[in-house]
Design an enzyme around this catalytic site. Structure first.
Site, PDB file in Angstrom:
ATOM      1  CD  GLU A 212     -13.192   3.132   0.121  1.00 15.40           C
ATOM      2  OE1 GLU A 212     -12.615   3.191  -0.978  1.00 15.40           O
ATOM      3  OE2 GLU A 212     -13.363   2.064   0.735  1.00 15.40           O
TER       4      GLU A 212
ATOM      5  CG  ASN B 100     -18.563   3.040   4.899  1.00 16.90           C
ATOM      6  OD1 ASN B 100     -18.560   2.807   6.110  1.00 16.90           O
ATOM      7  ND2 ASN B 100     -18.213   2.138   3.987  1.00 16.90           N
TER       8      ASN B 100
ATOM      9  CG  HIS C 272     -10.982  -2.692   5.664  1.00 18.77           C
ATOM     10  ND1 HIS C 272     -11.529  -3.957   5.579  1.00 18.77           N
ATOM     11  CD2 HIS C 272     -11.807  -1.874   4.966  1.00 18.77           C
ATOM     12  CE1 HIS C 272     -12.642  -3.904   4.852  1.00 18.77           C
ATOM     13  NE2 HIS C 272     -12.838  -2.655   4.479  1.00 18.77           N
TER      14      HIS C 272
ATOM     15  CD  GLU D 238     -16.288  -1.487   3.951  1.00 14.14           C
ATOM     16  OE1 GLU D 238     -15.176  -1.833   3.505  1.00 14.14           O
ATOM     17  OE2 GLU D 238     -17.043  -0.697   3.340  1.00 14.14           O
TER      18      GLU D 238
ATOM     19  CG  ASP E 151     -10.981  -6.905   7.012  1.00 10.27           C
ATOM     20  OD1 ASP E 151     -10.377  -5.834   7.211  1.00 10.27           O
ATOM     21  OD2 ASP E 151     -11.380  -7.260   5.884  1.00 10.27           O
TER      22      ASP E 151
END
Ligand code: 9MR
Length: 350
Positions: A162, A203, A239, A268, A270
């Site tokens: 990030e 990432n 996400h 990651e 979702d």
């Protein structure tokens, strides 16, 4: 033997074989049980992973599914700085090791996460000022000690997590403020020295689509490549939230990073929604999971997909986005949701 007795025996034998996972009857040779997500992904040379976290590992129904369905594991918290170097120079591998050992026991690989981040740092690090020289030494020691500890035991590292703002400028973190943008190349070099075989990743979230933030990574990657800085992949966290729309350019985006000679991964995943979850929202969520899966399969160097835990029981979403949730492919009772079947179908090419 009387005919009825014989029939009963044959019936009992068939039932036993079915219970044991062996099909009987004409034409039912193969496919004794449903292939796992990992097995389906492996047919494409991909992995299918899940994040997990230490407190959940006492839940045996949960760990049974975790160990069966996936072939890549990410520790959600156990390898972060606050956990691994809680006091300066005092390292604690308890949580990371627990997850690595569980994964190894089940022949799963590990995406290690994460070395350099602005969040979940210990107080000793954030509670004082550092000169650039001091902080560089602290960072180097942390990276080298942790990467060396897990050398040969993990498939990859999210080295820097990030690093950019939404508009593609560098995020103003302790690292950037004190060391300037060069901290990223340094972190990658130190990681590579400590484990030359681990795949090294940058990432981030909201870089699924082509846009200012993913453009910033694209430029950075080009620049790092030109300077021969070791870097193997870009992780798109993914996400997603139903209310913000699907990142329609995800496949193009994966492809442009591949063309720079990098692996990519969805790291990651979702797909959250405003609660309550309705049949309609769950169906839309399933479509998004299907489309993400197909996008990764369509791009040769997209090496795999990881969901940010697999069950709504342990999702991070409700705590951070009140009123939102139901983001994962299994529900809170560990029952597969439409999303789970959609991923399976996409992986099976149906
Ligand atoms: O899943 C992690 C959760 O348990 C922590 O409370 C949270 C703290 O920020 O971090 C979560 O994982 C994050 C990951 O490390 C980086 N990308 C965003 C994830 C969700 O916040």
């Amino acid at each position: 033997m009387r005919r009825t007795t014989r029939l009963r025996l044959v019936g009992a034998l068939a039932a036993a074989l079915v219970t044991a996972g062996l099909a009987t009857g004409p034409g039912a040779q193969a496919s004794p049980r449903q292939p796992t997500l990992a097995e389906l992904a492996q047919r494409h040379g991909r992995y299918f992973g899940s994040a997990t976290d230490n407190p959940e590992l006492t839940d045996t129904a949960y760990t049974a599914l975790l160990s069966r369905e996936f072939d890549m594991i990410t520790p959600g918290n156990g390898m972060k700085w606050y956990a691994t170097e809680p006091q300066q120079g005092v390292f604690d591998w308890t949580n990371g090791d627990q997850i690595v050992n569980l994964a190894r026991k089940h022949h799963q690989r590990v995406r290690a996460h994460t070395l350099v981040w602005h969040s979940q740092l210990p107080d000793w690090l954030t509670g004082r000022e550092w000169t650039a020289d001091e902080l560089r030494a602290v960072l180097k020691r942390h990276i080298q000690t942790e990467v060396r500890h897990y050398r040969g035991k993990v498939y990859s590292w999210d080295v820097v997590n990030e690093a950019f703002n939404e508009d593609g400028t560098y995020r103003d973190t302790l690292w950037y403020r004190t060391l300037g943008p060069g901290y990223i190349a340094d972190a990658l070099r130190w990681s590579h020295q400590a484990d030359p075989h681990a795949k090294l990743y940058l990432n981030d979230y909201n870089i699924e689509a082509v846009g200012p933030k993913s453009d910033a990574y694209y430029q950075l990657v080009k620049d790092l490549r030109a300077r021969h800085v070791p870097l193997d992949g870009i992780g798109l966290q993914a996400h997603l939230a139903l209310q913000y729309g699907y990142p329609a350019t995800v496949e193009d985006n994966l492809r442009r990073f591949s063309r720079l000679g990098l692996d990519t991964a969805l790291t990651e995943v979702d797909v959250r929604m405003l609660l309550p979850a309705t049949e309609e929202k769950l169906a839309q969520q399933a479509d998004w999971y299907r489309d993400l899966t197909s996008a990764c399969l369509a791009v040769r160097r997209c090496v795999g997909i990881t969901v940010w835990d697999y069950t709504d029981k342990y999702s991070w979403i409700p705590a951070v986005f009140p009123g939102e949730g139901a983001a994962l492919p299994w529900d809170e009772q560990l029952r597969p949701k439409p999303a789970c079947f959609a991923i399976r179908k996409a992986l099976a090419g149906k």
